[in-house]
Design an enzyme around this catalytic site. Structure first.
Site, PDB file in Angstrom:
ATOM      1  CG  PHE A 150    -106.623 -44.044   0.661  1.00  0.00           C
ATOM      2  CD1 PHE A 150    -105.356 -43.633   1.296  1.00  0.00           C
ATOM      3  CD2 PHE A 150    -106.805 -45.356   0.901  1.00  0.00           C
ATOM      4  CE1 PHE A 150    -104.804 -44.366   1.955  1.00  0.00           C
ATOM      5  CE2 PHE A 150    -106.079 -46.192   1.510  1.00  0.00           C
ATOM      6  CZ  PHE A 150    -104.787 -45.922   1.988  1.00  0.00           C
ATOM      7  CE  LYS A 174    -115.706 -43.209  -5.885  1.00  0.00           C
ATOM      8  NZ  LYS A 174    -115.212 -43.056  -4.743  1.00  0.00           N
ATOM      9  CD  GLU A 177    -115.444 -43.117  -0.225  1.00  0.00           C
ATOM     10  OE1 GLU A 177    -114.510 -43.286  -1.113  1.00  0.00           O
ATOM     11  OE2 GLU A 177    -115.941 -44.190   0.203  1.00  0.00           O
ATOM     12  CB  SER A 227    -108.957 -53.357  -2.035  1.00  0.00           C
ATOM     13  OG  SER A 227    -110.614 -53.047  -2.324  1.00  0.00           O
ATOM     14  CB  CYS A 282    -100.287 -50.478  -5.179  1.00  0.00           C
ATOM     15  SG  CYS A 282     -99.586 -49.470  -6.466  1.00  0.00           S
ATOM     16  CD  GLU A 382    -102.803 -54.343  -0.426  1.00  0.00           C
ATOM     17  OE1 GLU A 382    -104.052 -54.429  -0.839  1.00  0.00           O
ATOM     18  OE2 GLU A 382    -102.203 -53.658  -1.293  1.00  0.00           O
TER      19      GLU A 382
HETATM   20  P1  NAD Z   1    -110.745 -49.144  -2.103  1.00  0.00           P
HETATM   21  O1  NAD Z   1    -110.873 -50.551  -3.029  1.00  0.00           O
HETATM   22  O2  NAD Z   1    -111.432 -48.925  -0.684  1.00  0.00           O
HETATM   23  O3  NAD Z   1    -111.524 -47.952  -2.839  1.00  0.00           O
HETATM   24  C1  NAD Z   1    -111.139 -47.852  -4.223  1.00  0.00           C
HETATM   25  C2  NAD Z   1    -112.442 -47.241  -4.814  1.00  0.00           C
HETATM   26  O4  NAD Z   1    -113.475 -47.706  -4.918  1.00  0.00           O
HETATM   27  C3  NAD Z   1    -112.561 -45.895  -4.131  1.00  0.00           C
HETATM   28  O5  NAD Z   1    -112.897 -44.852  -5.143  1.00  0.00           O
HETATM   29  C4  NAD Z   1    -113.866 -46.359  -3.355  1.00  0.00           C
HETATM   30  O6  NAD Z   1    -114.772 -45.065  -3.333  1.00  0.00           O
HETATM   31  C5  NAD Z   1    -114.481 -47.342  -4.299  1.00  0.00           C
HETATM   32  N1  NAD Z   1    -115.220 -48.265  -3.417  1.00  0.00           N
HETATM   33  C6  NAD Z   1    -115.019 -48.701  -2.217  1.00  0.00           C
HETATM   34  N2  NAD Z   1    -115.686 -49.593  -1.560  1.00  0.00           N
HETATM   35  C7  NAD Z   1    -116.742 -49.883  -2.730  1.00  0.00           C
HETATM   36  C8  NAD Z   1    -117.499 -50.846  -2.967  1.00  0.00           C
HETATM   37  N3  NAD Z   1    -118.112 -51.733  -2.139  1.00  0.00           N
HETATM   38  N4  NAD Z   1    -118.339 -50.820  -4.274  1.00  0.00           N
HETATM   39  C9  NAD Z   1    -117.885 -50.082  -5.146  1.00  0.00           C
HETATM   40  N5  NAD Z   1    -116.774 -49.121  -5.007  1.00  0.00           N
HETATM   41  C10 NAD Z   1    -116.284 -49.007  -3.671  1.00  0.00           C
HETATM   42  O7  NAD Z   1    -109.313 -48.891  -2.007  1.00  0.00           O
HETATM   43  P2  NAD Z   1    -108.373 -48.081  -1.158  1.00  0.00           P
HETATM   44  O8  NAD Z   1    -108.365 -48.367   0.228  1.00  0.00           O
HETATM   45  O9  NAD Z   1    -108.708 -46.472  -1.550  1.00  0.00           O
HETATM   46  O10 NAD Z   1    -106.926 -48.165  -1.988  1.00  0.00           O
HETATM   47  C11 NAD Z   1    -106.046 -48.922  -1.348  1.00  0.00           C
HETATM   48  C12 NAD Z   1    -106.110 -50.001  -2.373  1.00  0.00           C
HETATM   49  O11 NAD Z   1    -105.840 -49.854  -3.419  1.00  0.00           O
HETATM   50  C13 NAD Z   1    -105.038 -51.114  -1.621  1.00  0.00           C
HETATM   51  O12 NAD Z   1    -105.547 -52.556  -2.157  1.00  0.00           O
HETATM   52  C14 NAD Z   1    -103.791 -51.046  -2.971  1.00  0.00           C
HETATM   53  O13 NAD Z   1    -103.075 -51.963  -3.216  1.00  0.00           O
HETATM   54  C15 NAD Z   1    -104.488 -50.555  -4.069  1.00  0.00           C
HETATM   55  N6  NAD Z   1    -103.976 -49.912  -5.114  1.00  0.00           N
HETATM   56  C16 NAD Z   1    -103.568 -50.727  -6.204  1.00  0.00           C
HETATM   57  C17 NAD Z   1    -102.762 -49.889  -7.188  1.00  0.00           C
HETATM   58  C18 NAD Z   1    -102.333 -50.811  -8.279  1.00  0.00           C
HETATM   59  O14 NAD Z   1    -101.667 -50.354  -9.223  1.00  0.00           O
HETATM   60  N7  NAD Z   1    -102.496 -51.990  -8.482  1.00  0.00           N
HETATM   61  C19 NAD Z   1    -102.295 -48.610  -6.977  1.00  0.00           C
HETATM   62  C20 NAD Z   1    -103.101 -47.657  -5.875  1.00  0.00           C
HETATM   63  C21 NAD Z   1    -103.750 -48.703  -4.957  1.00  0.00           C
END
Ligand code: NAD
Length: 500
Positions: A150, A174, A177, A227, A282, A382
């Protein structure tokens, strides 16, 4: 009025057949601003199929034509990026200038991908053996899936899709949401730029949509950002299904301030990198490691600056917006409670913020903790919010040990005026992206972005040369063409071919 945010396939919006929708909220007001489709397995197959159908002809499209479309996309994006930034602010909450910055950093990757004709050049060796030539080429993979978080609804997808498309792949994106509209806006822009239908597709949804991408035999590769627990799952599941995968995960970025540093520069950097985008980056700095004896002085300078920050609706003249959802706001506030209970010194309490925005917005102001220790939850987890923790150490070695003991290795920074110390730091830390007097060292598009340890699963980083490598695969061709004037050629020889 609420908007309906659909999938995108075959160059048009697609409602899907699941009849499942999720609310999208405006974090500055708490109002539901739209509803986003949640894909069923069948919807996912429809969208992936659109990418599959377009795959062969797009891969066969000339480099010249692909480049022209990328240029057109870049021009449209550049002239209309304010619209995209407005959409991002409305669903994510970050302030408009920050949203514009995100789009500009994504645009850099589009500009990099405009050079695809150069980037895809192979090597050629004439007469490698007598009468035999060798050349290499890199071909597209087919359909690639991009799953994004997000916090950067435009920039993170743009780390991947410009290069994937330029290299001749078709894409299913994808998005999160929580803020799905940016992806649809981008799909429309590709259409305006002349991209053939089916080359860029959007699949909206949650785990069902993600699993469909990970398991589909028609998807060749997955780029994931999110994450760490989900990144780890995506890496394992996509690998198990025979895909190439890069899965970028979470972070806990340390900024080390050595005693000789310029403390005003360091204090500005800590505030900008700790609270920008409400800490939902991040590459945000979440731990400031003060090497004594400067901690009292540095914390005072940071606190003074933090108290001047204005939190509010990102459409207005404020420094920091709300958190993305109420649940996330409450989770971050829970960390503030936990830090206080664990005995950290709460210098500034963001729970008491007077925000310039809606009464029901997801507000949490900048929060500053001092005397944080490595056993505390606020140090270990985090948080992904506007919470900056100061850890005091007595030596450079102690600071580096903290960084290297951490499970994450995304970004880190050192503040110093000593070139030798900075060089030593660069050698000593086990982290993918390092800043020297730069708090958020996000590499420019022509370098590659990625962390170490539990911040990245897979071995290929995003964009730059590694991005081109990820979205292509190699062929090496060894060829002999008979010169009729030099006959006879060939002859029987059953031994292993040797080069002569
Ligand atoms: P998230 O892991 O909740 O979601 C990421 C994606 O995975 C979304 O599209 C979501 O719909 C999907 N998703 C969520 N739960 C899922 C599941 N159980 N099974 C399969 N797919 C699922 O992350 P977020 O809250 O949207 O974003 C924040 C996180 O992203 C933080 O941990 C941040 O550090 C990380 N991030 C990392 C980088 C990097 O470059 N390393 C960059 C941006 C964000």
């Amino acid at each position: 009025m609420t908007s309906t945010i659909t999938h995108w396939a075959d160059g048009a919006g697609y409602d899907g057949t699941s009849h499942l929708w999720a609310d999208v909220t405006n974090p500055a007001t708490g109002d539901v601003s739209g509803r986003v489709a949640l894909a069923s397995d069948r919807d996912a197959r429809f969208v992936i199929d659109s990418a599959k159908q377009a795959s062969e002809s797009w891969a066969a499209t000339s480099l010249a034509r692909r480049t022209q479309i990328l240029f057109a996309f870049r021009e449209l994006l550049n002239s209309r990026k304010d619209e995209l930034a407005t959409l991002i602010t409305a669903e994510h909450g970050k302030v408009h200038s920050d949203a514009l910055g995100e789009v500009s950093r994504g645009q850099e990757v589009v500009e990099f991908a405009c050079g695809i004709a150069h980037l895809l050049k192979g090597a050629q060796s004439g007469n490698a053996s007598t009468g035999v030539d060798v050349h290499s080429r890199r071909d597209p993979l087919g359909v690639v899936g991009i799953i994004s978080p997000f916090n950067f609804p435009a920039m993170v997808p743009m780390w991947f899709f410009p290069i994937a498309i330029a290299a001749g792949n078709t894409v299913v994106l994808k998005p999160s949401e929580k803020d799905p509209s940016a992806a649809l806006w981008i799909a429309n822009l590709w259409k305006d730029a002349g991209l053939p239908d089916g080359v860029f597709n959007v699949l909206q949804g949650d785990k069902v949509a993600v699993d469909a991408l990970l398991q589909s035999p028609d998807v060749a590769a997955i780029s994931f950002v999110g994450s760490t627990p989900i990144a780890e799952y995506v890496y394992e599941e996509a690998s198990r299904h025979g895909k190439r995968v890069q899965a970028l995960g979470g972070a806990k970025n340390h900024m080390v301030v050595l005693p000789d540093a310029d403390l005003d520069l360091a204090a500005d950097a800590a505030v900008n990198a700790g609270y920008g985008s409400a800490g939902e980056r991040c590459m945000a700095i979440s731990v400031l490691v003060a090497v004594e004896p400067i901690a009292d002085d540095l914390v005072a300078r940071i606190a003074e600056r933090t108290r001047t920050l204005r939190t509010g609706d990102g459409t207005g003249d404020v420094d920091m917006g709300p958190l993305v959802t109420k649940a996330h706001r409450d989770r971050v506030a829970g960390f503030v409670d936990s830090g206080e209970q664990a005995g950290a010194k709460l210098v500034i309490d963001g729970r008491e913020v007077q925000a310039e925005g809606g009464r029901d917005g997801f507000w949490l102001g900048p929060t500053l903790f001092d005397h944080v220790t490595p056993e505390m939850d606020i140090y270990r987890e985090e948080i992904f919010g506007p919470v900056l923790s100061v850890v005091r150490v007595s030596s450079y070695d102690e600071a580096v040990a903290l960084i290297n003991d951490n499970q994450y290795g995304n970004g880190t920074a050192v503040f110093t005026n000593d070139g030798g110390a900075a060089r030593r730091f660069e050698n000593d830390v086990q982290v993918g992206m390092i800043g020297v007097n730069v708090p958020i060292p996000v590499p420019v598009a022509y370098y590659s972005f990625g962390g170490w340890k539990r911040s990245l699963f897979g071995d290929t980083h995003a964009h730059g040369a590694e991005g081109v490598h990820f979205f292509t695969r190699a062929k090496v061709v060894t060829s002999r063409w008979i010169n009729p004037a030099a006959r006879p050629a060939g002859g029987l020889e059953l031994g292993f071919p040797q080069n002569v």
